[in-house]
Design a protein around this motif. Structure first.
Motif, PDB file in Angstrom:
ATOM      1  N   ASN A  49       0.816  -1.228   0.000  1.00  0.00           N
ATOM      2  CA  ASN A  49       0.000   0.000   0.000  1.00  0.00           C
ATOM      3  C   ASN A  49       0.845   1.272   0.000  1.00  0.00           C
ATOM      4  O   ASN A  49       0.408   2.310  -0.470  1.00  0.00           O
ATOM      5  N   ALA A  50       2.084   1.177   0.537  1.00  0.00           N
ATOM      6  CA  ALA A  50       2.950   2.355   0.597  1.00  0.00           C
ATOM      7  C   ALA A  50       3.501   2.705  -0.783  1.00  0.00           C
ATOM      8  O   ALA A  50       3.933   3.835  -1.021  1.00  0.00           O
ATOM      9  N   SER A  51       3.489   1.726  -1.699  1.00  0.00           N
ATOM     10  CA  SER A  51       4.003   1.969  -3.054  1.00  0.00           C
ATOM     11  C   SER A  51       3.361   0.951  -3.996  1.00  0.00           C
ATOM     12  O   SER A  51       3.998  -0.017  -4.423  1.00  0.00           O
ATOM     13  N   PRO A  52       2.079   1.154  -4.323  1.00  0.00           N
ATOM     14  CA  PRO A  52       1.330   0.138  -5.075  1.00  0.00           C
ATOM     15  C   PRO A  52       1.864  -0.079  -6.494  1.00  0.00           C
ATOM     16  O   PRO A  52       2.298   0.863  -7.146  1.00  0.00           O
ATOM     17  N   LEU A  53       1.822  -1.338  -6.944  1.00  0.00           N
ATOM     18  CA  LEU A  53       2.246  -1.687  -8.301  1.00  0.00           C
ATOM     19  C   LEU A  53       1.092  -1.543  -9.282  1.00  0.00           C
ATOM     20  O   LEU A  53       1.289  -1.415 -10.480  1.00  0.00           O
ATOM     21  N   PHE A  54      -0.121  -1.595  -8.750  1.00  0.00           N
ATOM     22  CA  PHE A  54      -1.328  -1.571  -9.579  1.00  0.00           C
ATOM     23  C   PHE A  54      -2.244  -0.458  -9.062  1.00  0.00           C
ATOM     24  O   PHE A  54      -2.036   0.043  -7.950  1.00  0.00           O
ATOM     25  N   PRO A  55      -3.277  -0.118  -9.861  1.00  0.00           N
ATOM     26  CA  PRO A  55      -4.146   0.982  -9.426  1.00  0.00           C
ATOM     27  C   PRO A  55      -5.129   0.565  -8.324  1.00  0.00           C
ATOM     28  O   PRO A  55      -6.302   0.871  -8.413  1.00  0.00           O
ATOM     29  N   PHE A  56      -4.659  -0.170  -7.334  1.00  0.00           N
ATOM     30  CA  PHE A  56      -5.508  -0.469  -6.179  1.00  0.00           C
ATOM     31  C   PHE A  56      -4.637  -0.681  -4.951  1.00  0.00           C
ATOM     32  O   PHE A  56      -3.429  -0.951  -5.084  1.00  0.00           O
ATOM     33  N   THR A  57      -5.238  -0.511  -3.783  1.00  0.00           N
ATOM     34  CA  THR A  57      -4.542  -0.829  -2.535  1.00  0.00           C
ATOM     35  C   THR A  57      -5.427  -1.791  -1.738  1.00  0.00           C
ATOM     36  O   THR A  57      -6.582  -1.987  -2.080  1.00  0.00           O
ATOM     37  N   PHE A  58      -4.838  -2.382  -0.705  1.00  0.00           N
ATOM     38  CA  PHE A  58      -5.602  -3.324   0.123  1.00  0.00           C
ATOM     39  C   PHE A  58      -6.259  -2.566   1.264  1.00  0.00           C
ATOM     40  O   PHE A  58      -5.643  -1.670   1.854  1.00  0.00           O
ATOM     41  N   PRO A  59      -7.515  -2.916   1.579  1.00  0.00           N
ATOM     42  CA  PRO A  59      -8.197  -2.218   2.670  1.00  0.00           C
ATOM     43  C   PRO A  59      -7.436  -2.370   3.990  1.00  0.00           C
ATOM     44  O   PRO A  59      -6.949  -3.469   4.305  1.00  0.00           O
ATOM     45  N   ARG A  60      -7.327  -1.273   4.723  1.00  0.00           N
ATOM     46  CA  ARG A  60      -6.641  -1.260   6.012  1.00  0.00           C
ATOM     47  C   ARG A  60      -7.125  -2.364   6.967  1.00  0.00           C
ATOM     48  O   ARG A  60      -6.362  -2.914   7.755  1.00  0.00           O
ATOM     49  N   SER A  61      -8.439  -2.683   6.847  1.00  0.00           N
ATOM     50  CA  SER A  61      -9.031  -3.653   7.773  1.00  0.00           C
ATOM     51  C   SER A  61      -8.412  -5.046   7.628  1.00  0.00           C
ATOM     52  O   SER A  61      -8.507  -5.859   8.541  1.00  0.00           O
ATOM     53  N   VAL A  62      -7.778  -5.348   6.478  1.00  0.00           N
ATOM     54  CA  VAL A  62      -7.212  -6.688   6.312  1.00  0.00           C
ATOM     55  C   VAL A  62      -5.683  -6.669   6.297  1.00  0.00           C
ATOM     56  O   VAL A  62      -5.045  -7.687   6.033  1.00  0.00           O
ATOM     57  N   THR A  63      -5.077  -5.510   6.569  1.00  0.00           N
ATOM     58  CA  THR A  63      -3.612  -5.487   6.580  1.00  0.00           C
ATOM     59  C   THR A  63      -3.099  -5.510   8.017  1.00  0.00           C
ATOM     60  O   THR A  63      -3.845  -5.281   8.969  1.00  0.00           O
ATOM     61  N   LEU A  64      -1.797  -5.782   8.140  1.00  0.00           N
ATOM     62  CA  LEU A  64      -1.188  -5.925   9.453  1.00  0.00           C
ATOM     63  C   LEU A  64      -0.040  -4.929   9.588  1.00  0.00           C
ATOM     64  O   LEU A  64       0.741  -4.747   8.656  1.00  0.00           O
ATOM     65  N   GLY A  65       0.058  -4.277  10.723  1.00  0.00           N
ATOM     66  CA  GLY A  65       1.195  -3.394  10.969  1.00  0.00           C
ATOM     67  C   GLY A  65       0.831  -1.926  11.090  1.00  0.00           C
ATOM     68  O   GLY A  65       1.593  -1.153  11.649  1.00  0.00           O
ATOM     69  N   GLY A  66      -0.332  -1.534  10.506  1.00  0.00           N
ATOM     70  CA  GLY A  66      -0.822  -0.173  10.681  1.00  0.00           C
ATOM     71  C   GLY A  66      -0.239   0.863   9.736  1.00  0.00           C
ATOM     72  O   GLY A  66      -0.941   1.721   9.232  1.00  0.00           O
ATOM     73  N   TRP A  67       1.084   0.771   9.516  1.00  0.00           N
ATOM     74  CA  TRP A  67       1.739   1.688   8.567  1.00  0.00           C
ATOM     75  C   TRP A  67       2.982   0.994   8.053  1.00  0.00           C
ATOM     76  O   TRP A  67       3.310  -0.118   8.494  1.00  0.00           O
ATOM     77  N   LEU A  68       3.674   1.647   7.095  1.00  0.00           N
ATOM     78  CA  LEU A  68       4.780   0.974   6.420  1.00  0.00           C
ATOM     79  C   LEU A  68       5.810   0.380   7.389  1.00  0.00           C
ATOM     80  O   LEU A  68       6.150  -0.802   7.304  1.00  0.00           O
ATOM     81  N   ALA A  69       6.284   1.193   8.342  1.00  0.00           N
ATOM     82  CA  ALA A  69       7.352   0.705   9.225  1.00  0.00           C
ATOM     83  C   ALA A  69       6.867  -0.444  10.110  1.00  0.00           C
ATOM     84  O   ALA A  69       7.581  -1.426  10.332  1.00  0.00           O
ATOM     85  N   GLY A  70       5.627  -0.306  10.607  1.00  0.00           N
ATOM     86  CA  GLY A  70       5.073  -1.374  11.446  1.00  0.00           C
ATOM     87  C   GLY A  70       4.940  -2.665  10.651  1.00  0.00           C
ATOM     88  O   GLY A  70       5.266  -3.760  11.130  1.00  0.00           O
ATOM     89  N   ALA A  71       4.460  -2.546   9.414  1.00  0.00           N
ATOM     90  CA  ALA A  71       4.264  -3.721   8.563  1.00  0.00           C
ATOM     91  C   ALA A  71       5.607  -4.373   8.235  1.00  0.00           C
ATOM     92  O   ALA A  71       5.730  -5.600   8.214  1.00  0.00           O
ATOM     93  N   LEU A  72       6.638  -3.545   7.996  1.00  0.00           N
ATOM     94  CA  LEU A  72       7.953  -4.114   7.668  1.00  0.00           C
ATOM     95  C   LEU A  72       8.513  -4.903   8.849  1.00  0.00           C
ATOM     96  O   LEU A  72       9.148  -5.947   8.667  1.00  0.00           O
ATOM     97  N   LEU A  73       8.256  -4.413  10.068  1.00  0.00           N
ATOM     98  CA  LEU A  73       8.731  -5.152  11.250  1.00  0.00           C
ATOM     99  C   LEU A  73       8.098  -6.543  11.295  1.00  0.00           C
ATOM    100  O   LEU A  73       8.771  -7.544  11.541  1.00  0.00           O
ATOM    101  N   TRP A  74       6.765  -6.576  11.072  1.00  0.00           N
ATOM    102  CA  TRP A  74       6.075  -7.881  11.043  1.00  0.00           C
ATOM    103  C   TRP A  74       6.637  -8.755   9.932  1.00  0.00           C
ATOM    104  O   TRP A  74       6.894  -9.946  10.119  1.00  0.00           O
ATOM    105  N   HIS A  75       6.810  -8.143   8.740  1.00  0.00           N
ATOM    106  CA  HIS A  75       7.239  -8.896   7.556  1.00  0.00           C
ATOM    107  C   HIS A  75       8.634  -9.491   7.785  1.00  0.00           C
ATOM    108  O   HIS A  75       8.866 -10.660   7.505  1.00  0.00           O
ATOM    109  N   PHE A  76       9.549  -8.679   8.336  1.00  0.00           N
ATOM    110  CA  PHE A  76      10.920  -9.157   8.530  1.00  0.00           C
ATOM    111  C   PHE A  76      11.025 -10.126   9.713  1.00  0.00           C
ATOM    112  O   PHE A  76      11.958 -10.928   9.776  1.00  0.00           O
TER     113      PHE A  76
END
Ligand code: HEM
Length: 211
Positions: A49-76
């Motif tokens: 969502n921070a840098s979409p490849l396509f003309p859509f983003t994922f709804p916040r309600s189904v993502t994890l981390g809250g924002w880019l940095a939080g999500a990267l922590l979960w991802h890593f």
């Protein structure tokens, strides 16, 4: 748990009355993978969502981390669980003969016949120890997608240190697309896979208790 001694290998239970259908290592790695995959997908969507490849983003309600940095922590964090667990599963699957016994051979004729039977509600589920041809194909396919998603992930995580790997995917930008499509493949698999598990609850019980 009674894994009977086999001529082959103790990692593969024998089939018979009360026999173990899925050995403990398959169940453990399966459920660790399921949790790690869900964390990777939810946080990956927020990273996207921070840098979409396509003309859509994922709804916040189904993502994890809250924002880019939080999500990267979960991802890593979850990537280590996913990768190490995946390595253990693939290594044991190859070394024990589990893959050879359960996932091959896959004959195109059987895939077509089993797919037809499944779509017309005539697919038998009496022997849970044997996967049908469609299952074998999907399981091998998702294991391959899992390998691709980890390698393309490494390529976009360390594009300088792992230049050779990034080049295999056609560069950083292409690796991002590969990573995205591997995710989409895995998500499609999970949707079908979970519906199937719920439609045949005894298969779900066997993946939890082993029997
Ligand atoms: C979170 C929900 C999930 C549920 C309820 C679930 C359920 C199951 C069940 C019941 C089986 C056994 C099928 C049978 O005996 O006929 C199974 C096997 C399998 N599942 Fe899942 N699963 C889930 C997530 C995943 C995910 C996320 C992946 C991979 C991306 C995955 C990959 C596999 C594979 C490869 C097998 C075959 C394992 C082997 O025999 O080595 N599953 N799953």
């Amino acid at each position: 748990m009674s894994i009977e001694a086999t001529h082959d290998h103790a990692l593969i239970p024998t089939v018979g009355t009360g026999a173990v259908i899925h050995p403990r290592w398959v169940r453990l790695t399966h459920w660790i993978n399921a949790v790690a995959m869900l964390v990777m997908i939810g946080s990956g969507w927020e990273v996207y969502n921070a840098s979409p490849l396509f003309p859509f983003t994922f709804p916040r309600s189904v993502t994890l981390g809250g924002w880019l940095a939080g999500a990267l922590l979960w991802h890593f964090a979850a990537m280590w669980v996913l990768a190490v667990n995946g390595l253990v599963y693939v290594a044991l699957g190859l070394a024990s003969g589990w893959f050879r016994r359960k996932l091959v051979p896959i004959r195109p004729g059987d895939v077509i016949a089993d797919a037809k039977a499944a779509l017309t509600g005539r697919l038998a589920h009496d022997d849970l120890a044997v996967y049908n041809a469609v299952q074998k194909l999907l399981y091998l396919g998702v294991i391959f997608a899992g390998i691709v998603i980890v390698l393309s992930g490494l390529a976009i995580w360390k594009p300088v240190q792992l230049q050779a790997l990034t080049a295999v995917f056609g560069g950083y930008d292409a690796a991002r697309y590969v990573h995205f499509f591997a995710m989409a493949t895995i998500v499609a698999f999970i949707v079908v896979h979970v519906i199937m598990a719920l439609l045949v609850p005894k298969s779900l019980r066997a993946m939890i208790t082993g029997r």
